[in-house]
Structures are given as structure tokens and as C-alpha cells.
Design a protein around this motif. Structure first.
Motif, mmCIF file in Angstrom:
data_model
loop_
_atom_site.group_PDB
_atom_site.id
_atom_site.type_symbol
_atom_site.label_atom_id
_atom_site.label_comp_id
_atom_site.label_asym_id
_atom_site.label_seq_id
_atom_site.Cartn_x
_atom_site.Cartn_y
_atom_site.Cartn_z
ATOM 1 N N TYR B 72 0.825 -1.205 0.000
ATOM 2 C CA TYR B 72 0.000 0.000 0.000
ATOM 3 C C TYR B 72 0.865 1.264 0.000
ATOM 4 O O TYR B 72 0.592 2.219 -0.719
ATOM 5 C CB TYR B 72 -0.956 -0.003 1.201
ATOM 6 N N THR B 73 1.917 1.258 0.819
ATOM 7 C CA THR B 73 2.768 2.448 0.895
ATOM 8 C C THR B 73 3.341 2.785 -0.473
ATOM 9 O O THR B 73 3.237 3.922 -0.956
ATOM 10 C CB THR B 73 3.928 2.211 1.876
ATOM 11 N N SER B 74 3.935 1.778 -1.108
ATOM 12 C CA SER B 74 4.576 2.029 -2.390
ATOM 13 C C SER B 74 3.555 2.420 -3.454
ATOM 14 O O SER B 74 3.793 3.302 -4.272
ATOM 15 C CB SER B 74 5.353 0.789 -2.809
ATOM 16 N N ALA B 75 2.398 1.772 -3.421
ATOM 17 C CA ALA B 75 1.368 2.079 -4.420
ATOM 18 C C ALA B 75 0.893 3.520 -4.278
ATOM 19 O O ALA B 75 0.769 4.249 -5.271
ATOM 20 C CB ALA B 75 0.197 1.114 -4.274
ATOM 21 N N PHE B 111 9.933 4.596 -8.239
ATOM 22 C CA PHE B 111 9.561 3.258 -7.791
ATOM 23 C C PHE B 111 10.591 2.721 -6.799
ATOM 24 O O PHE B 111 10.239 2.194 -5.737
ATOM 25 C CB PHE B 111 9.439 2.358 -9.027
ATOM 26 N N VAL B 112 11.861 2.921 -7.139
ATOM 27 C CA VAL B 112 12.923 2.473 -6.237
ATOM 28 C C VAL B 112 12.817 3.212 -4.903
ATOM 29 O O VAL B 112 12.863 2.605 -3.824
ATOM 30 C CB VAL B 112 14.312 2.718 -6.869
ATOM 31 N N ALA B 113 12.627 4.531 -4.991
ATOM 32 C CA ALA B 113 12.532 5.342 -3.770
ATOM 33 C C ALA B 113 11.329 4.896 -2.942
ATOM 34 O O ALA B 113 11.428 4.724 -1.720
ATOM 35 C CB ALA B 113 12.427 6.815 -4.125
ATOM 36 N N ALA B 114 10.190 4.699 -3.615
ATOM 37 C CA ALA B 114 8.969 4.311 -2.899
ATOM 38 C C ALA B 114 9.162 2.961 -2.211
ATOM 39 O O ALA B 114 8.723 2.755 -1.076
ATOM 40 C CB ALA B 114 7.790 4.243 -3.869
ATOM 41 N N ALA B 118 8.940 2.442 1.724
ATOM 42 C CA ALA B 118 8.048 1.423 2.291
ATOM 43 C C ALA B 118 8.835 0.500 3.212
ATOM 44 O O ALA B 118 8.390 0.180 4.322
ATOM 45 C CB ALA B 118 7.385 0.624 1.168
ATOM 46 N N GLY B 119 10.027 0.108 2.754
ATOM 47 C CA GLY B 119 10.871 -0.769 3.573
ATOM 48 C C GLY B 119 11.258 -0.109 4.884
ATOM 49 O O GLY B 119 11.196 -0.725 5.947
ATOM 50 N N ALA B 120 11.626 1.178 4.813
ATOM 51 C CA ALA B 120 12.050 1.894 6.019
ATOM 52 C C ALA B 120 10.894 2.038 6.998
ATOM 53 O O ALA B 120 11.042 1.813 8.206
ATOM 54 C CB ALA B 120 12.600 3.268 5.642
ATOM 55 N N LEU B 121 9.720 2.387 6.463
ATOM 56 C CA LEU B 121 8.538 2.543 7.320
ATOM 57 C C LEU B 121 8.229 1.241 8.055
ATOM 58 O O LEU B 121 8.002 1.205 9.261
ATOM 59 C CB LEU B 121 7.335 2.959 6.459
ATOM 60 N N VAL B 122 8.265 0.147 7.287
ATOM 61 C CA VAL B 122 7.957 -1.159 7.871
ATOM 62 C C VAL B 122 9.009 -1.549 8.916
ATOM 63 O O VAL B 122 8.685 -2.151 9.945
ATOM 64 C CB VAL B 122 7.836 -2.209 6.748
#
Lengths: 233, 354
Positions: B72-75, B111-114, B118-122
């Protein structure tokens, strides 16, 4: 070096230790003897932080460690070689040893492996073997070696001769004597009272969570009560 | 020189894999390309769970929740401004202006940044959740992480303004291709491999083997578990992002028990704690599921595939409870030299490269 004052430990409602006081001086080998369920292992676990005392004070080199966590206590210089060996059966001998030094920089730990293999040449031959495939005596050597990898100033040994063949028991006590000559301070719990009192400087007798006797090992060995209860004479 | 020698088999495998991917890309076989991307996403998910559970013995049922948050974050982050205004009109102000849809040449930088965001948030969420849950063991930790999965689902369903709630989230840009998917899969495999043969890895396997013994020699139980949990969560989020930009429309229902248990099946079949086993387990279960789906289609016996897959899983548990490889690893050197069945690495076991 180590001083326990009025230590109580309880497992729920069961009061395993009811205010015991023990002293271990630098360079001493002190034995803790007593029957099953007297609280010997509990005492050791309280010292190394695996159990938390409900009252009393545990000091190591003048520092209160009764509330510290085990990894901190190991870092301070106490190493606990647990009862029943508990080597990591699915890791190699080498990995078991490396883990023993987890509180220290890895480069130093690697060079320390040699010290342990000088003490136990048998381990050197079995470096890549899995811990679980060693014989009982070899596992005990590994457990002691692993405990030495943190370079402890106080080594706590819980029943090192448990379940070993008589030959192996002799060998383990030879190593304990060697370590003592090297100046290592040790606290030893042992069912094999003969051997324990032969090697130790002083000893404490523990009964139902209380210290009932204490004194130099050779005095205790001639004590009629000890002779009757533990030496079977 | 020594490094080069050790890296040679890895290099050969990497080159062979890249060649295979290039061939697949050129072939234009859309079905097989899709399957290969799916394979890569599952490899990442299984590797994530391998870290969190296989290495530490802490059974996590919550990692699909991290995947959902990642997806969801990345989308949301990559939606172009115009689409966003129309599609998610009630977004909080600070999210309204974000649009990571830029590309530099052929590279979708946004896309890479998102994915990384997302990875950092998780990782932050996993750090907070894990600091509490990693103190538990056994059944308790399984139930607690399952609770986390349920919480994520409920939040996704009810945060309508951000996630569209139970309505399908579509319009996601299809950035994920063979190269992104397998690039990340390679990173996941590398991460798991490096961690396994590090001091942290040894500590993880030690406390899995005997918690008291581990504590007695001064291993903190919480720290290695938390590292594994958070690293696994990061990989799950990456898999989520790749999935979102591959499938391009999804809803919260996707990220639930079905997917959780499929990933667990793959891990258990391959061997909990084996990095190469995780890849093999993923391949086997994926191939089997695909074959069974076709049989279902041909025989019109819908549901048969699920039953047979479950029977297969039970058979593995009975006859090979530690999976195909257990904790061991396949030695790439042996594989490349084509001398099978001689030197399997045992995994924290023998032949540690140090």
C-alpha cells in the motif's frame, strides 16, 4: 571477588533460597555441595543473572550485579558453564566456541580458540564436527571451553562430572586443577563430593535453601556430618 | 585473490541466471515471464520468513502484514498527481503532493525510492512491534504475530481515505519486471546468506537450539531475534511493493491467511534455516500449485488443487519434518563443478567462510 549477602530466590511460591551468603576470593576454588533440590544450581543461576533474586545483594568486584542481565554479567567477567553441558548440537565445535566469545571483539575471539584447543586437544581435532555428535565427555570439554572463550575472571561450573565415565571425570578434574593453577577463580557445584573437596580450597554445604556448614575443604572432608551425608562413610 | 576465488561460483550462477532471464525476456512468453516474477516475489517472502523464523525458531505469522503495508505504501507514493486527486480525494495534506512517478531514462527512480521508503517505514513498525513480541516464545509469539496480521487487515479496511478500504486499489503503475523482481530476490538471498554466516546468525541459531545455554554464555536473546524480525519485515515490504506494481490492483483480502500459509509451506518444504532450501522449496510449491491449477481447470474439480497441496504438505511434515535441506546449504562450488552429493554445507554447521 564475589559476595552474596542474604540472597533469596523463589520460583513462584517455592522459596528455593532463603537468605544465603557466600564469598569467593580472587584465585580461590570454592565448592558448593548439597543434595538434590538444595538450591545449588539456583544459586549459580542467580549469580549469572539467569534468575533474579527476590531479596539480597550479589556483588562482583564491588559492583552490584543482582539486577543486571546475563549478557552484561558475562561482559563483566563471569562465565557460567551450565548443568548438563548444553552445547549447541546443530552448530559445529568451532561455532560453539565462537559464540562463547560473543561479548568480545571477533578478532580476539578467533585467536583465543587456540588457547582452548591447547587445553583440550581433542576439541582441536573435531573443529568442524557438529556439537551434538560429540561424546558426553567431549561435550563437557566443549562446554567448559565455550565458557572460557569470554575470558572470565570467575568461572561458574555446574556439575561438570554429571553422567560422565570415571576416566572422563578424572580428566575434567585435571583440567579444573590446571585452570586453578593458572590463577582462575572458580565456583563449583558438584555431586561428586570426593572430587570437589579434593580440588577446592573452601566449601559451603547447602540444605533446603540455607547454608548449614562452611569452611576449608580439608576440614569439611573430616566433618562427621559431611562424611555421613555426602561421602558415605 | 581469495575473495575472487570464493566469488567465482557465485559469479557463474549469477551470469547463468541473468542469461536465462534475458532469454525469457526476449522470448516474449508472457505467461512464463509472469510466473518468473511471481517466483521472485515468493523467493523474497520466503527468505524474509526464513530470517524471522527459520534462523531464530520464533514462529512469525505476521510477515504478510508487513508485505501489505509495503504494497500500500509504495502504491500510494507512486500514484501520479492527477490520478491521486481523483482516486484518493481525502488523502491527508502531507501525502497529497507526493508523487514518486519520475523516471530517469529507463529507470523508474520513483519506484525504487517508494520501495525503499516502504521498507524503512515497515522497519520502524517492526522495530516497535518486535521489541515487545520478540520477548515471547513458542505458541505465544505465533498467536501474537497473528494478532498483528489481523490488526493490519482491520486498519487497511477502515482507513478508507488512504487505502480505499475494501474497494480494490488499482491504477498502480506496472513497474515490476523480470529484472526488478530478480534483482531484489538476489539481494534478499544475499542478505539472508550473509546474516546466516555472521556472528548474529550464529547467535540466532544458538538461541534457537538452546535458549538457556545461549543466555548462560551471554547471548542476548532479544537482540538477534529483533534483528531477524526487522530484516525480515524489510524484505516483506519490498516483496509487497514489487507485488503491488506487478499485479497493479489489489485489496486487503489478498494479504491474509492464504498467502501466509503458502509462504510457510514453501519455507518448511525447503528447510527452515536453509537459504538455498528456501529457494528450492519456493520452486517446488509454486510449480506444484501451478500444475494442480491446470488439473483443476481440465477436470473442473475446483478445490482439488488446494486439497492435494495440503496432502503434500502433510506428507512432507511426516516423512521429512526438517524439509528438503534442513539447515544445510547447497555448496555453489560443488554445483558449478557438477559434482553433486558430496559437499553440502551444513549451515551454521561446517565450513563457515571466515
Amino acid at each position: 571477588m564475589l559476595e552474596l549477602t542474604g540472597v533469596h530466590v523463589a520460583y513462584g511460591n517455592i522459596r528455593a533460597l532463603q537468605g544465603i551468603s557466600i564469598r569467593v576470593g580472587a584465585g580461590e576454588l570454592v565448592a558448593l555441595i548439597g543434595s538434590n533440590g538444595a538450591g545449588k544450581s539456583t544459586t549459580l543461576k542467580a549469580i549469572s543473572g539467569l534468575l533474579r533474586p527476590s531479596a539480597g545483594r550479589i556483588e562482583f568486584e564491588g559492583r552490584d550485579i543482582s539486577r543486571a542481565s546475563t549478557d552484561v554479567i558475562v561482559g563483566l567477567g563471569i562465565s557460567h558453564c551450565p548443568e548438563g553441558r548444553r552445547v549447541f548440537g546443530r552448530l559445529t565445535v568451532r561455532e560453539n566456541l565462537l559464540l562463547g566469545g560473543i561479548t568480545r571483539p571477533i578478532a580476539e575471539v578467533r585467536s583465543d580458540i587456540e588457547r582452548v584447543t591447547t587445553l583440550f586437544p581433542r576439541l582441536g581435532e573435531r573443529m568442524t564436527q557438529l556439537g551434538g555428535t560429540l561424546s558426553g565427555g567431549e561435550q563437557q570439554m566443549l562446554a567448559i571451553g565455550r565458557a572460557l572463550m569470554s575470558r572470565p575472571r570467575l568461572l561458574i561450573l555446574d556439575e561438570p562430572s554429571l553422567g560422565l565415565a570415571p576416566m572422563m571425570v578424572e580428566r575434567i578434574f585435571e583440567v579444573i586443577d590446571d585452570l586453578k593453577r593458572g590463577g582462575l577463580t572458580m565456583l563449583l557445584v558438584e555431586q561428586n563430593v570426593h572430587h570437589a573437596l579434593d580440588s577446592a580450597d573452601r566449601a559451603y554445604v547447602l540444605e533446603s535453601g540455607l547454608i548449614t556448614l562452611e569452611g576449608p575443604a580439608d576440614v569439611l572432608r573430616r566433618n562427621p556430618q559431611v562424611e555421613h551425608s555426602y561421602l558415605g562413610r | 585473490m581469495r575473495v575472487l576465488q570464493m566469488a567465482r561460483p557465485t559469479l557463474i550462477v549469477l551470469l547463468a541466471a541473468s542469461a536465462a532471464l534475458a532469454l525469457l525476456q526476449l522470448s516474449g512468453l508472457a505467461f512464463w515471464q509472469g510466473l518468473a516474477i511471481n517466483f521472485a516475489i515468493f523467493v523474497i517472502l520466503v527468505q524474509a520468513l526464513n530470517l524471522a523464523s527459520g534462523f531464530t525458531g520464533v514462529f512469525s505469522l505476521g510477515h504478510i502484514g508487513f508485505m501489505a503495508i509495503g504494497a500500500y505504501t509504495s502504491a500510494i507514493l507512486t500514484l501520479p498527481l492527477a490520478t491521486k486527486a481523483e482516486y484518493l480525494p481525502n488523502l491527508p495534506v502531507w501525502l497529497e503532493g507526493v508523487h514518486l512517478d519520475m523516471t530517469v531514462g529507463p529507470v523508474p527512480v520513483g519506484f525504487v525510492a517508494a520501495t525503499l521508503i516502504a521498507g524503512a517505514l515497515v522497519m520502524v513498525i517492526a522495530g516497535l512491534v518486535g521489541a515487545v513480541l520478540m520477548r515471547l516464545s513458542g505458541h505465544f509469539v505465533a498467536v501474537a504475530t497473528l494478532g498483528f496480521l489481523v490488526i493490519v487487515r482491520v486498519v487497511l479496511f477502515n482507513a478508507d481515505d488512504i487505502t480505499r478500504g475494501s474497494r480494490t486499489f488499482s491504477n498502480v503503475a506496472p513497474y515490476t519486471n523480470l529484472w526488478w523482481a530478480w534483482g531484489w530476490a538476489a539481494i534478499a538471498i544475499y542478505m539472508a546468506w550473509r546474516l546466516k554466516f555472521s556472528g548474529y546468525g550464529r547467535a540466532m541459531f544458538a538461541q534457537k537450539g538452546d535458549r538457556w545455554a545461549a543466555r548462560s554464555i551471554g547471548i542476548s536473546i532479544l537482540r538477534p531475534r529483533l534483528v531477524a524480525f526487522v530484516a525480515g519485515a524489510f524484505l516483506s515490504a519490498v516483496a509487497g511493493s514489487l507485488y503491488a506494481h506487478f499485479i497493479t490492483s489489489f485489496s486487503p483480502t489478498v494479504f491474509y491467511f492464504d498467502l501466509t500459509f503458502r509462504v510457510i509451506t514453501m519455507l518448511v518444504v525447503g528447510g527452515m534455516g536453509s537459504v538455498s532450501g528456501a529457494v528450492i522449496g519456493t520452486a517446488i510449491v509454486l510449480a506444484l500449485a501451478e500444475a494442480l491449477r491446470r488439473i483443476e481447470g481440465a477436470t473442473l474439480l475446483y478445490g482439488l488443487g488446494g486439497i492435494l497441496l495440503a496432502v503434500f504438505f502433510i506428507a512432507v511434515i511426516i516423512f521429512r519434518p526438517s524439509g528438503i535441506l534442513g539447515q544445510r546449504e547447497i555448496d555453489l562450488e560443488q554445483l558449478v563443478a557438477w559434482r553433486p552429493r558430496r559437499g553440502r554445507r551444513r549451515g551454521p554447521g561446517s565450513a563457515t567462510p571466515d
